[in-house]
Design an enzyme around this catalytic site. Structure first.
Site, PDB file in Angstrom:
ATOM      1  N   ARG A 100       0.807  -1.405  -0.019  1.00 41.79           N
ATOM      2  CA  ARG A 100       0.158   0.187   0.081  1.00 41.79           C
ATOM      3  C   ARG A 100       0.925   1.253  -0.068  1.00 41.79           C
ATOM      4  NH1 ARG A 100      -3.350  -3.584  -0.606  1.00 41.79           N
ATOM      5  NH2 ARG A 100      -5.247  -3.680   0.068  1.00 41.79           N
ATOM      6  N   SER A 142     -10.725  -0.189   3.313  1.00 43.91           N
ATOM      7  CA  SER A 142      -9.835  -0.352   4.568  1.00 43.91           C
ATOM      8  C   SER A 142      -9.298   0.950   4.882  1.00 43.91           C
ATOM      9  CB  SER A 142      -8.490  -1.116   4.352  1.00 43.91           C
ATOM     10  OG  SER A 142      -8.772  -2.445   3.769  1.00 43.91           O
ATOM     11  N   GLU A 175      -4.332   4.096   6.153  1.00 46.98           N
ATOM     12  CA  GLU A 175      -4.394   3.719   4.519  1.00 46.98           C
ATOM     13  C   GLU A 175      -4.812   5.052   3.549  1.00 46.98           C
ATOM     14  OE1 GLU A 175      -6.283   1.974   1.390  1.00 46.98           O
ATOM     15  OE2 GLU A 175      -5.545   0.008   2.266  1.00 46.98           O
TER      16      GLU A 175
HETATM   17  N1  EPU Z   1     -11.308 -10.004  10.407  1.00 43.14           N
HETATM   18  C1  EPU Z   1     -11.982  -9.954  11.447  1.00 43.14           C
HETATM   19  N2  EPU Z   1     -12.797  -9.028  11.860  1.00 43.14           N
HETATM   20  C2  EPU Z   1     -12.962  -8.095  11.055  1.00 43.14           C
HETATM   21  C3  EPU Z   1     -12.303  -8.028   9.716  1.00 43.14           C
HETATM   22  C4  EPU Z   1     -11.364  -8.940   9.489  1.00 43.14           C
HETATM   23  O1  EPU Z   1     -11.672 -11.047  12.382  1.00 43.14           O
HETATM   24  O2  EPU Z   1     -13.936  -7.211  11.238  1.00 43.14           O
HETATM   25  C5  EPU Z   1     -10.109 -11.110  10.107  1.00 43.14           C
HETATM   26  C6  EPU Z   1     -10.789 -12.295   9.662  1.00 43.14           C
HETATM   27  O3  EPU Z   1      -9.979 -13.291  10.158  1.00 43.14           O
HETATM   28  C7  EPU Z   1     -10.352 -12.182   8.223  1.00 43.14           C
HETATM   29  C8  EPU Z   1      -8.987 -11.606   8.334  1.00 43.14           C
HETATM   30  O4  EPU Z   1      -9.255 -10.537   9.203  1.00 43.14           O
HETATM   31  O5  EPU Z   1     -10.235 -13.454   7.541  1.00 43.14           O
HETATM   32  C9  EPU Z   1      -8.638 -10.859   6.970  1.00 43.14           C
HETATM   33  O6  EPU Z   1      -9.855 -10.258   6.559  1.00 43.14           O
HETATM   34  P1  EPU Z   1     -10.018  -9.649   5.025  1.00 43.14           P
HETATM   35  O7  EPU Z   1      -9.833 -10.896   4.011  1.00 43.14           O
HETATM   36  O8  EPU Z   1     -11.393  -8.883   4.763  1.00 43.14           O
HETATM   37  O9  EPU Z   1      -8.899  -8.892   4.641  1.00 43.14           O
HETATM   38  P2  EPU Z   1      -8.123  -7.517   5.280  1.00 43.14           P
HETATM   39  O10 EPU Z   1      -6.794  -8.132   5.453  1.00 43.14           O
HETATM   40  O11 EPU Z   1      -8.947  -7.098   6.319  1.00 43.14           O
HETATM   41  C10 EPU Z   1      -7.003  -6.788   2.996  1.00 43.14           C
HETATM   42  C11 EPU Z   1      -7.147  -5.416   2.262  1.00 43.14           C
HETATM   43  C12 EPU Z   1      -8.368  -5.225   1.465  1.00 43.14           C
HETATM   44  C13 EPU Z   1      -8.550  -6.460   0.559  1.00 43.14           C
HETATM   45  C14 EPU Z   1      -8.799  -7.648   1.309  1.00 43.14           C
HETATM   46  C15 EPU Z   1      -8.607  -8.826   0.523  1.00 43.14           C
HETATM   47  C16 EPU Z   1      -5.602  -4.151   3.543  1.00 43.14           C
HETATM   48  C17 EPU Z   1      -5.394  -2.870   4.337  1.00 43.14           C
HETATM   49  N3  EPU Z   1      -6.709  -4.476   3.102  1.00 43.14           N
HETATM   50  O12 EPU Z   1      -8.031  -6.411   4.042  1.00 43.14           O
HETATM   51  O13 EPU Z   1      -8.102  -4.051   0.697  1.00 43.14           O
HETATM   52  O14 EPU Z   1      -9.639  -6.330  -0.180  1.00 43.14           O
HETATM   53  O15 EPU Z   1      -7.194  -7.836   1.805  1.00 43.14           O
HETATM   54  O16 EPU Z   1      -7.406  -9.180  -0.190  1.00 43.14           O
HETATM   55  O17 EPU Z   1      -4.686  -4.745   3.317  1.00 43.14           O
HETATM   56  C18 EPU Z   1      -8.383  -1.912   0.824  1.00 43.14           C
HETATM   57  O18 EPU Z   1      -7.338  -1.700   0.432  1.00 43.14           O
HETATM   58  O19 EPU Z   1      -9.225  -0.656   0.543  1.00 43.14           O
HETATM   59  C19 EPU Z   1      -9.092  -3.209   0.661  1.00 43.14           C
HETATM   60  C20 EPU Z   1     -10.577  -3.185   0.789  1.00 43.14           C
END
Ligand code: EPU
Length: 342
Positions: free
Chosen positions: A166, A240, A338
């Site tokens: 990012r 995010s 971010e």
């Molecule tokens: N989780 C929770 N509670 C929550 C949210 C997440 O427990 O409220 C845990 C869950 O275990 C879940 C894990 O966190 O499996 C990861 O969550 P998610 O798959 O939604 O991915 P993320 O790490 O929260 C990142 C990116 C997203 C992208 C997704 C999928 C960043 C900052 N964000 O989110 O990007 O869509 O992975 O690859 O790296 C963005 O940048 O705007 C964005 C949406």
């Protein structure tokens, strides 16, 4: 074409959080030539602060902008194919998801996992957009930019962009200096389907798809995003809000022994570090789905801050401060935003 510069321009429709803010001046730019003219004929005289907007999908306005907002609308997608490689070039104003489907329709593989990311092509390199196991840098070749200091167009190759999670040179050291006008990606006619991300493989399984095409991947990713993330056209948000923090493995070990009953969600990030899911940390602090007035966190994804209706920029910012303070006091981790704050 004449440059049409508007005064005291409302930005509510130009930021996906949907907060109220005004630009002292505002102009839409449809070509590199118009951008060059803007700087040689106008900006060289007025020398005001500038702010470049694409889709406004990664920006929180906490105040009015006392300068010139430049809204980039440069259109157009073209490609050339050599053997199995396709070079695809898109104008900075093209909606990112439109480029994804252009590539999917032409069977050019590489960005199908990035379907439905809000924003424009020109914003993609700035924060090296990424999702579901793929980042822009994996397919990026170069971008054309206007250098506001030298007043000329130049090209940045991948190395010069210094991409990381990012992050890029444009977001850090060179913040505000360059305006991206066009981006070129290298895609492949021989798809390497990436289903490494658990949610993709389980969704494919649910749909009975064994041998997915890139169109299947783009469809499944779009559906996962639609289920989990709020649609900015109905509920203001910027995806995010924070980055997933990268901490030394040692820090994680200490946390695991302090909180033996909690199942930390993390991923490897190099030999000595791990990336912890910020959404999980925020949820553990009791913030998931909470509201403070019209500002809140999303019920299905605590990492996404939302404007339920009439939240102001400062109210959303204040909520983010409270979340940072709580995560810090519980886990000793300082979340980094971010989203760009103005
Ligand atoms: N989780 C929770 N509670 C929550 C949210 C997440 O427990 O409220 C845990 C869950 O275990 C879940 C894990 O966190 O499996 C990861 O969550 P998610 O798959 O939604 O991915 P993320 O790490 O929260 C990142 C990116 C997203 C992208 C997704 C999928 C960043 C900052 N964000 O989110 O990007 O869509 O992975 O690859 O790296 C963005 O940048 O705007 C964005 C949406």
């Amino acid at each position: 074409m004449e440059l049409s510069i508007k005064e005291h321009f409302p930005l509510k429709k130009h930021n996906t959080f949907g907060v109220e803010a005004y630009a002292k001046q505002y102009v839409e730019i449809h070509s590199e030539e118009a951008l060059i003219r803007l700087f040689t004929e106008y900006q060289a005289v007025t020398r005001q602060p500038i702010l470049v907007l694409g889709g406004g999908s990664n920006m929180l306005f906490t105040k009015d902008f006392d300068g010139l907002v430049i809204h980039i609308h440069i259109p157009g997608i073209r490609h050339t194919v050599t053997g199995n490689a396709a070079l695809v070039t898109a104008g900075a104003g093209v909606v990112w998801n439109k480029l994804v489907w252009y590539c999917v329709d032409h069977r050019f593989a590489g960005i199908e996992n990035l379907a439905l990311i809000p924003g424009t092509v020109g914003a993609a390199p700035i924060q090296n957009i990424g999702a579901y196991g793929v980042e822009l840098k994996d397919v990026f070749v170069n971008c054309r930019v206007f250098d506001t200091q030298r007043g000329e167009i130049t090209t940045f190759d991948k190395e010069a962009c210094r991409f990381s999670y990012r992050e890029s040179y444009f977001k850090r050291e060179a913040k505000g200096r360059y305006i991206i006008t066009e981006v070129t990606l290298q895609l492949s006619l021989e798809p390497e389907i990436n289903t490494s991300y658990g949610a993709i493989s389980s969704e494919l399984q649910k749909r009975g798809i064994i041998d997915p095409t890139i169109a299947d991947i783009a469809t499944v990713v779009s559906s996962i995003r639609t289920d989990k993330l709020p649609d900015p056209s109905t509920i203001g948000n910027s995806g995010s809000f924070f980055k997933n923090p990268i901490v030394p493995v040692e820090h994680l070990r200490q946390l695991q022994s302090s909180f033996p009953d909690r199942d930390f969600v993390f991923y490897p990030a190099g030999p000595d570090h791990v990336k912890i899911a910020a959404g999980w940390l925020i949820e553990q602090c009791g913030w998931k789905g909470k509201r403070v007035g019209d500002a809140g966190t999303w019920k299905n994804q605590a990492l996404v801050l939302v404007n339920h209706k009439n939240a102001s920029g400062p109210a959303i910012y204040e909520l983010s401060e409270q979340i940072i303070a709580d995560v810090r006091s519980q886990f000793g981790i300082t979340l980094e935003r971010e989203v760009n704050i103005l």
